[in-house]
Design an enzyme around this catalytic site. Structure first.
Site, PDB file in Angstrom:
ATOM      1  N   LYS A 187       1.494   9.733  16.836  1.00 35.46           N
ATOM      2  CA  LYS A 187       1.811   7.773  16.145  1.00 35.46           C
ATOM      3  C   LYS A 187       3.164   8.101  15.660  1.00 35.46           C
ATOM      4  O   LYS A 187       4.401   8.673  15.147  1.00 35.46           O
ATOM      5  CB  LYS A 187       1.674   7.119  14.127  1.00 35.46           C
ATOM      6  CG  LYS A 187       1.762   6.607  13.652  1.00 35.46           C
ATOM      7  CD  LYS A 187       1.770   6.594  12.438  1.00 35.46           C
ATOM      8  CE  LYS A 187       1.954   5.206  11.899  1.00 35.46           C
ATOM      9  NZ  LYS A 187       1.241   5.020  10.138  1.00 35.46           N
ATOM     10  N   GLU A 232       5.614  -1.164  -1.430  1.00 36.97           N
ATOM     11  CA  GLU A 232       5.219  -0.046  -0.985  1.00 36.97           C
ATOM     12  C   GLU A 232       6.041   1.279  -2.031  1.00 36.97           C
ATOM     13  O   GLU A 232       7.365   1.274  -1.891  1.00 36.97           O
ATOM     14  CB  GLU A 232       5.318   0.815   0.206  1.00 36.97           C
ATOM     15  CG  GLU A 232       5.076   2.306   0.498  1.00 36.97           C
ATOM     16  CD  GLU A 232       5.002   2.729   2.384  1.00 36.97           C
ATOM     17  OE1 GLU A 232       3.656   3.696   2.343  1.00 36.97           O
ATOM     18  OE2 GLU A 232       4.492   1.503   2.782  1.00 36.97           O
ATOM     19  N   GLU A 277      -4.182   4.626  10.997  1.00 35.21           N
ATOM     20  CA  GLU A 277      -2.463   4.335  11.220  1.00 35.21           C
ATOM     21  C   GLU A 277      -2.823   4.669   9.915  1.00 35.21           C
ATOM     22  O   GLU A 277      -1.946   5.879   9.420  1.00 35.21           O
ATOM     23  CB  GLU A 277      -2.078   3.587  11.126  1.00 35.21           C
ATOM     24  CG  GLU A 277      -0.663   2.941  11.310  1.00 35.21           C
ATOM     25  CD  GLU A 277      -0.706   2.057  11.104  1.00 35.21           C
ATOM     26  OE1 GLU A 277       0.750   0.983  10.735  1.00 35.21           O
ATOM     27  OE2 GLU A 277      -0.775   0.755  12.209  1.00 35.21           O
ATOM     28  N   GLU A 419       3.824  -9.332  14.345  1.00 31.75           N
ATOM     29  CA  GLU A 419       3.578  -8.421  13.204  1.00 31.75           C
ATOM     30  C   GLU A 419       5.510  -8.293  12.529  1.00 31.75           C
ATOM     31  O   GLU A 419       5.257  -7.899  11.067  1.00 31.75           O
ATOM     32  CB  GLU A 419       3.343  -6.821  13.081  1.00 31.75           C
ATOM     33  CG  GLU A 419       2.749  -5.974  11.313  1.00 31.75           C
ATOM     34  CD  GLU A 419       2.068  -4.666  11.854  1.00 31.75           C
ATOM     35  OE1 GLU A 419       1.922  -4.309  11.231  1.00 31.75           O
ATOM     36  OE2 GLU A 419       0.988  -4.818  12.999  1.00 31.75           O
TER      37      GLU A 419
END
Length: 439
Positions: A187, A232, A277, A419
């Site tokens: 990733k 986050e 992910e 996104e």
């Protein structure tokens, strides 16, 4: 580095005589205010008594040492005794160890603190003649508020591509997918930037207030021109306990307009690509923390975090910091280089993902996706990831926004581009700019 021993730092921290308000950001004054707030809790900094900057792989260690030296000699009068009282520094750190962007710790003169309905004021000064009392602190706070420059009524006049254009981003995602399918990494997280130009200085305080009202479940942050509302939490340390909120896996809330919210969130929770992910991000954090903690708690299933612009797969991680041989536990600045960057903003494996990011993006991310937050004299603190925000340009009349997406083997350039628009939406809204069309 600043000479921290030039004069003894005097620190007075006492309960604030005013009741805590529902939103600490009501107290903002001026566009240079240091900010960390969520759910009525947080810290606001006014003025500046000291700062230090560093670059490169040792930026965390250098600034941690500077903070320790500065605070170690403090003449401390703390009548509150809670994390965030006493001496405090606000900080922002560059994403990459190769970045030319400076990472900075700033020690304000005055801090207003808010937690669980209580409020306090901390005054930090090197002036031996200062009236070192609560009344003196309140007088100094009002003086700093009056000196603060306040900008209002700025209007966005242009939206332009930044260093990574829309076309370049599509190409980078396609190239990233090929690198993943070729087995180089599992990733990578690729980002792009956009520049919003205004007809007056960026109204930082007003923008922070707007973000706080719109994105109540995020941590609103402001440090030296870096501002936003991050969902986050990279790492929080409170009295020997570490916590983090990991996000990875995203769906635009506009998907609910067609399918309905329940169907859309169920789709996100069941999507193999999104779950993969997310698991990469959980694994990278827990592996990094593992040697330093005991009793690490990480849920087996993520929950869906609902924000006004997107849904995220989210997991809250908690652990007790393990004591060293001398009985001490690592402070938050010692943990930052251990946990940053997570797979949520870099990739898996971390080192190779970082190299590919630098190659495919071709620009310096600067402070985007780096740690931002605060640290106190005991090593307690909170650092989020600098997401859903922007950096005020040197002109003062433009903001550079950043947004990125996790790329895995079946990622599609158009979907990832869309996104990034969704993730830039909070700043467009806070600045009163029309939402851009996905092109």
């Amino acid at each position: 580095m600043i000479d921290a021993s030039a004069r003894t730092l005097r620190v007075l921290s006492l309960p604030h005589p005013l009741a805590a308000t529902e939103d600490p950001l009501e107290h903002l004054a001026g566009d240079a205010t240091l900010t960390w707030a969520r759910h009525g809790n947080g810290l606001l900094g006014f003025g500046e008594i000291a700062r230090s900057s560093a670059t490169g792989p040792e930026r965390f260690a250098l600034l941690s040492a500077w903070r320790s030296e500065l605070f170690a000699g403090a003449e401390l009068h703390d009548g509150v005794g809670t994390p965030g009282s006493g001496p405090v520094a606000f900080g922002s750190f560059a994403f990459s160890k190769t970045s030319s962007q400076v990472s900075t710790l700033i020690v304000p003169e005055i801090v207003l603190g808010f937690r669980d309905g209580a409020a306090w004021i901390t005054w930090m000064t090197r002036d031996p003649q200062a009236e070192f009392t609560l009344d003196g602190a309140l007088v100094r706070l009002e003086a700093l508020r009056e000196e603060a420059h306040e900008s209002h009524s700025a209007r966005v006049t242009a939206v332009d591509d930044g260093g990574v254009s829309v076309e370049a981003y599509r190409a980078a995602v396609a190239a990233g997918v090929e690198r993943i399918r070729g087995g180089e990494v599992e990733k990578i997280v690729l980002s792009r930037d956009a520049v919003l130009s205004l007809d007056a200085p960026v109204p930082v305080a007003d923008t922070l207030r707007e973000l706080s009202v719109r994105y109540v479940d995020c941590w609103t942050y402001g440090v030296d021109g870096l501002l936003g509302a991050t969902p986050e939490m990279l790492i929080q340390v409170m009295n020997g306990t570490a916590r983090a909120r990991v996000l990875a896996g995203t769906l635009d809330r506009r998907a609910g307009l067609e399918a309905g919210d329940a169907a859309a969130t169920a789709e996100l929770a069941a999507d193999p690509k999104q779950r993969q992910e997310h698991q990469y991000a959980i694994d990278s954090l827990t592996a990094a923390l593992g040697p330093l903690v005991t009793g690490l708690e990480a849920p087996s299933e993520p929950f869906v975090l609902q924000l006004p612009n997107v849904w995220h797969l989210a997991s809250d991680v908690r652990a007790k910091l393990a004591p060293a041989a001398d009985g001490s536990t690592p402070g938050i600045l010692e943990l930052l280089p251990v946990v940053h960057p997570t797979a949520a903003v870099c990739g898996t494996p971390r080192e190779r993902a970082g190299e590919i990011i630098r190659e495919l993006e071709g620009v310096d991310r600067g402070l985007y996706a780096g740690p931002v937050g605060w640290v106190d004299g005991a090593g307690n603190g909170e650092f989020g990831i600098a997401l859903r925000g922007g950096i005020v340009e040197p002109s003062g009349t433009a903001v550079r926004l950043w947004a990125g997406c996790g790329i895995v083997a079946d990622s599609e350039p158009e979907a990832e581009l869309a996104e990034t628009f969704a993730k830039m939406r909070p700043m467009f809204q806070a600045l009163g700019a029309p939402l851009p069309a996905v092109h």
